[in-house]
Design a protein around this motif. Structure first.
Motif, mmCIF file in Angstrom:
data_model
loop_
_atom_site.group_PDB
_atom_site.id
_atom_site.type_symbol
_atom_site.label_atom_id
_atom_site.label_comp_id
_atom_site.label_asym_id
_atom_site.label_seq_id
_atom_site.Cartn_x
_atom_site.Cartn_y
_atom_site.Cartn_z
ATOM 1 N N LEU A 1 0.833 -1.201 0.000
ATOM 2 C CA LEU A 1 0.000 0.000 0.000
ATOM 3 C C LEU A 1 0.867 1.250 0.000
ATOM 4 O O LEU A 1 0.584 2.214 -0.722
ATOM 5 N N PHE A 2 1.950 1.233 0.782
ATOM 6 C CA PHE A 2 2.918 2.328 0.754
ATOM 7 C C PHE A 2 3.444 2.527 -0.657
ATOM 8 O O PHE A 2 3.507 3.653 -1.160
ATOM 9 N N GLY A 3 3.815 1.416 -1.277
ATOM 10 C CA GLY A 3 4.347 1.492 -2.635
ATOM 11 C C GLY A 3 3.370 2.117 -3.600
ATOM 12 O O GLY A 3 3.737 2.956 -4.426
ATOM 13 N N ILE A 4 2.091 1.751 -3.473
ATOM 14 C CA ILE A 4 1.089 2.293 -4.385
ATOM 15 C C ILE A 4 0.886 3.773 -4.132
ATOM 16 O O ILE A 4 0.802 4.592 -5.060
ATOM 17 N N MET A 5 0.847 4.161 -2.838
ATOM 18 C CA MET A 5 0.537 5.551 -2.534
ATOM 19 C C MET A 5 1.670 6.489 -2.893
ATOM 20 O O MET A 5 1.434 7.653 -3.187
ATOM 21 N N LEU A 6 2.900 6.001 -2.857
ATOM 22 C CA LEU A 6 4.029 6.876 -3.118
ATOM 23 C C LEU A 6 4.336 6.999 -4.594
ATOM 24 O O LEU A 6 5.219 7.746 -4.980
ATOM 25 N N THR A 7 3.631 6.265 -5.452
ATOM 26 C CA THR A 7 3.817 6.436 -6.884
ATOM 27 C C THR A 7 2.649 7.259 -7.430
ATOM 28 O O THR A 7 1.546 7.205 -6.921
ATOM 29 N N LYS A 8 2.908 8.020 -8.489
ATOM 30 C CA LYS A 8 1.858 8.868 -9.043
ATOM 31 C C LYS A 8 0.888 8.036 -9.844
ATOM 32 O O LYS A 8 1.263 7.148 -10.587
ATOM 33 N N ARG A 9 -0.391 8.376 -9.667
ATOM 34 C CA ARG A 9 -1.394 7.690 -10.463
ATOM 35 C C ARG A 9 -2.613 8.588 -10.554
ATOM 36 O O ARG A 9 -2.677 9.630 -9.920
ATOM 37 N N LYS A 10 -3.578 8.171 -11.372
ATOM 38 C CA LYS A 10 -4.791 8.957 -11.496
ATOM 39 C C LYS A 10 -5.958 8.169 -10.943
ATOM 40 O O LYS A 10 -6.052 6.963 -11.148
ATOM 41 N N LEU A 11 -6.883 8.900 -10.260
ATOM 42 C CA LEU A 11 -8.100 8.260 -9.796
ATOM 43 C C LEU A 11 -9.016 8.030 -10.986
ATOM 44 O O LEU A 11 -8.822 8.591 -12.060
ATOM 45 N N SER A 12 -10.057 7.233 -10.783
ATOM 46 C CA SER A 12 -10.929 6.881 -11.895
ATOM 47 C C SER A 12 -11.609 8.125 -12.479
ATOM 48 O O SER A 12 -11.973 8.152 -13.632
ATOM 49 N N GLY A 13 -11.796 9.174 -11.650
ATOM 50 C CA GLY A 13 -12.443 10.388 -12.141
ATOM 51 C C GLY A 13 -11.579 11.165 -13.108
ATOM 52 O O GLY A 13 -12.076 11.987 -13.853
ATOM 53 N N PHE B 1 -3.392 -1.273 8.197
ATOM 54 C CA PHE B 1 -3.975 -1.458 6.863
ATOM 55 C C PHE B 1 -5.246 -0.628 6.726
ATOM 56 O O PHE B 1 -5.401 0.138 5.759
ATOM 57 N N ALA B 2 -6.130 -0.743 7.735
ATOM 58 C CA ALA B 2 -7.391 0.004 7.681
ATOM 59 C C ALA B 2 -7.129 1.502 7.686
ATOM 60 O O ALA B 2 -7.761 2.260 6.939
ATOM 61 N N ILE B 3 -6.175 1.931 8.520
ATOM 62 C CA ILE B 3 -5.896 3.362 8.643
ATOM 63 C C ILE B 3 -5.348 3.923 7.344
ATOM 64 O O ILE B 3 -5.792 4.956 6.843
ATOM 65 N N LEU B 4 -4.400 3.199 6.769
ATOM 66 C CA LEU B 4 -3.786 3.657 5.525
ATOM 67 C C LEU B 4 -4.819 3.698 4.404
ATOM 68 O O LEU B 4 -4.865 4.639 3.608
ATOM 69 N N LEU B 5 -5.676 2.672 4.393
ATOM 70 C CA LEU B 5 -6.726 2.598 3.380
ATOM 71 C C LEU B 5 -7.688 3.778 3.520
ATOM 72 O O LEU B 5 -8.006 4.460 2.538
ATOM 73 N N GLY B 6 -8.126 4.042 4.774
ATOM 74 C CA GLY B 6 -9.050 5.137 5.006
ATOM 75 C C GLY B 6 -8.419 6.474 4.663
ATOM 76 O O GLY B 6 -9.037 7.325 4.032
ATOM 77 N N GLY B 7 -7.155 6.653 5.046
ATOM 78 C CA GLY B 7 -6.476 7.911 4.771
ATOM 79 C C GLY B 7 -6.290 8.131 3.290
ATOM 80 O O GLY B 7 -6.428 9.249 2.786
ATOM 81 N N TRP B 8 -6.019 7.061 2.560
ATOM 82 C CA TRP B 8 -5.814 7.198 1.120
ATOM 83 C C TRP B 8 -7.130 7.443 0.409
ATOM 84 O O TRP B 8 -7.224 8.281 -0.501
ATOM 85 N N ALA B 9 -8.172 6.709 0.833
ATOM 86 C CA ALA B 9 -9.438 6.753 0.099
ATOM 87 C C ALA B 9 -10.157 8.078 0.286
ATOM 88 O O ALA B 9 -10.963 8.454 -0.554
#
Lengths: 88, 357
Positions: free
Chosen positions: A71-83, B159-167
């Motif tokens: 999840l860290f890896g995904i968040m730290l890379t640039k991407r576009k949301l579906s919108g 996991f839940a926290i990171l997911l919530g923060g990202w979403a």
């Protein structure tokens, strides 16, 4: 049919379906959620094999650490949301 | 008589009444199915879970009340005092208020993870209650690896926290989520290591057996004092209370990763926080403070008294300390607590080898 068998089949179906959904979902984060579900399903399978220790370790390491790492890896890379807007 | 037998008695009595009614109405087949041992076992387990959830809920509500009152006194005011005796029902009023709030989802949020993060959070927090026994007769499960189970469930929350923060698709939420995950992951290691000493001394991962070992010798706070200190610091970081509440830092990050959550979702997250606070205090009591051992009073009451005393320490820390910086928090975790936990393991091994306990 045995009740244990029935529950095992249900959880096995969930696990396999989640594993397939990891590949076929369009959103990366969503496929990661399915991956976490798959790990949980595998842990439940270990409980059915009465290997509780392995099941707990599976949750501790895979759900607790590996998923967060990805999840860290995904968040730290640039991407576009579906919108179409850029996600922070 | 333990909790299972007690619940089974009540369930059998209720099923008996319903069966009598059904037989009187002429549904003999249904009555026979309801009276079969499997159904009674299922209903008993259901009743047991309801009892456990009710206990956890009441303890969490009492903790919120305790926090409000104690924090008020520490700040030289009186805390909640209008609704109910000494303001006890204020939390229930607040809970009802969150139920009435509008159910807002941010437009740009990623809907599915946004909705699932609080579910995972509250679910894993309630799952913690399963492995915490109130005494040797009031428990839900008697797992051989109960302690490991508790920490495995604790490890789901980042996991839940990171997911919530990202979403939530919000800068502050994302920063809060990142901080939270970094902090939780780095504090899990000293937490587990400080636990190892106790496990070595007791020779078991079963919570009941650890308490038994303390009953037969001394409370593990005495031989494992360093471990206790490390454990308390790490558990405060793990349940995200004030000296280490960076993920929620109101002053800098609004409310951290739950900025975008409103209404009942916020209420559930708040409740989950106190469930985890209860679980953390309960683990501290079980591992270091002799669990439910104590004179005169029933063991369940002793356990809860000790839990509230430990939680009072949490509140005290909150009232007297300020928030630390994110780099400081990680430095403390990796450079101070981790070596201390190692020293603690060495002490535990020495005590065990010399045969003092």
């Amino acid at each position: 049919m045995d009740l244990d068998m029935l529950f095992f089949l249900i959880f096995a179906f969930i696990t396999v379906a989640a594993a397939v959904a990891v590949i076929f979902s369009k959103e990366v984060v969503r496929s990661l959620m399915y991956l976490a579900l798959t790990f949980l399903g595998v842990a439940i399978t270990f409980i059915f094999l009465s290997a509780e220790y392995v099941a707990i370790i599976q949750i501790l390491i895979y759900v607790g650490a590996v998923t967060v790492l990805i999840l860290f890896g995904i968040m730290l890379t640039k991407r576009k949301l579906s919108g179409g807007d850029k996600c922070e | 008589m333990d909790l299972y037998q007690f619940t089974e008695g009540i369930v059998s009595w209720l099923v008996g009444i319903v069966n009598w009614l059904l037989n009187w109405l002429g549904f003999h087949g249904l009555a026979g199915w309801l009276g079969s041992p499997d159904v009674i076992k299922f209903l008993t387990l259901l009743g047991e879970s309801i009892v456990l959830l009710a206990v956890g809920f009441i303890v969490a509500i009492t903790m919120i009340w305790q926090e409000r009152k104690t924090l008020g006194r520490l700040m030289d005011r009186r805390g909640a005092m209008v609704v109910g005796p000494a303001g006890y029902f204020q939390n229930i009023a607040d809970g009802l208020k969150t139920l009435l709030k509008e159910y807002i989802i941010p437009e740009k949020a990623d809907k599915t993870p946004y909705n699932w993060a609080p579910v995972i959070m509250i679910g894993s927090s309630i799952l913690l209650l399963v492995a915490i026994p109130l005494s040797d007769r009031f428990y839900m499960t008697d797992l051989d690896i109960g302690l490991l189970f508790i920490f495995a469930v604790f490890s789901i929350t980042p996991f839940a926290i990171l997911l919530g923060g990202w979403a939530s698709n919000n800068k502050y939420s994302l920063i809060g989520g990142m901080r939270s995950a970094a902090q939780l992951i780095s504090y899990e290691i000293p937490l587990l290591l400080s636990m190892v000493g106790v496990v070595l001394l007791a020779g078991s991962l079963n919570v009941g057996e650890i308490v038994m070992a303390q009953e037969n010798s001394v409370w593990f706070i005495i031989p494992q004092f360093i471990g206790f200190i490390v454990f308390m610091i790490a558990i405060v970081a793990e349940v995200e209370r004030i000296p280490f509440d960076l993920p929620e830092a109101e002053a800098e990050l609004v409310e951290g990763w739950w900025t975008e959550y409103g209404g009942m979702r916020f209420g559930l997250l708040m409740l989950a926080e106190y469930f985890r606070g209860y679980a953390g205090a309960a683990v501290a009591v079980l591992l270091f403070l002799g669990g439910w051992n104590g004179p005169f009073l029933p063991p369940e009451l002793w356990f809860l008294i000790k839990v509230f005393i430990v939680f009072f320490v949490f509140i005290w820390l909150r009232g007297s300390l300020t928030r630390v910086r994110i780099d400081q928090i990680l430095n403390i975790g990796w450079k101070r607590l981790l070596p201390l936990a190692m020293v603690n393991i060495v002490i535990a091994v020495a005590i065990k080898t010399l045969g003092w306990i």
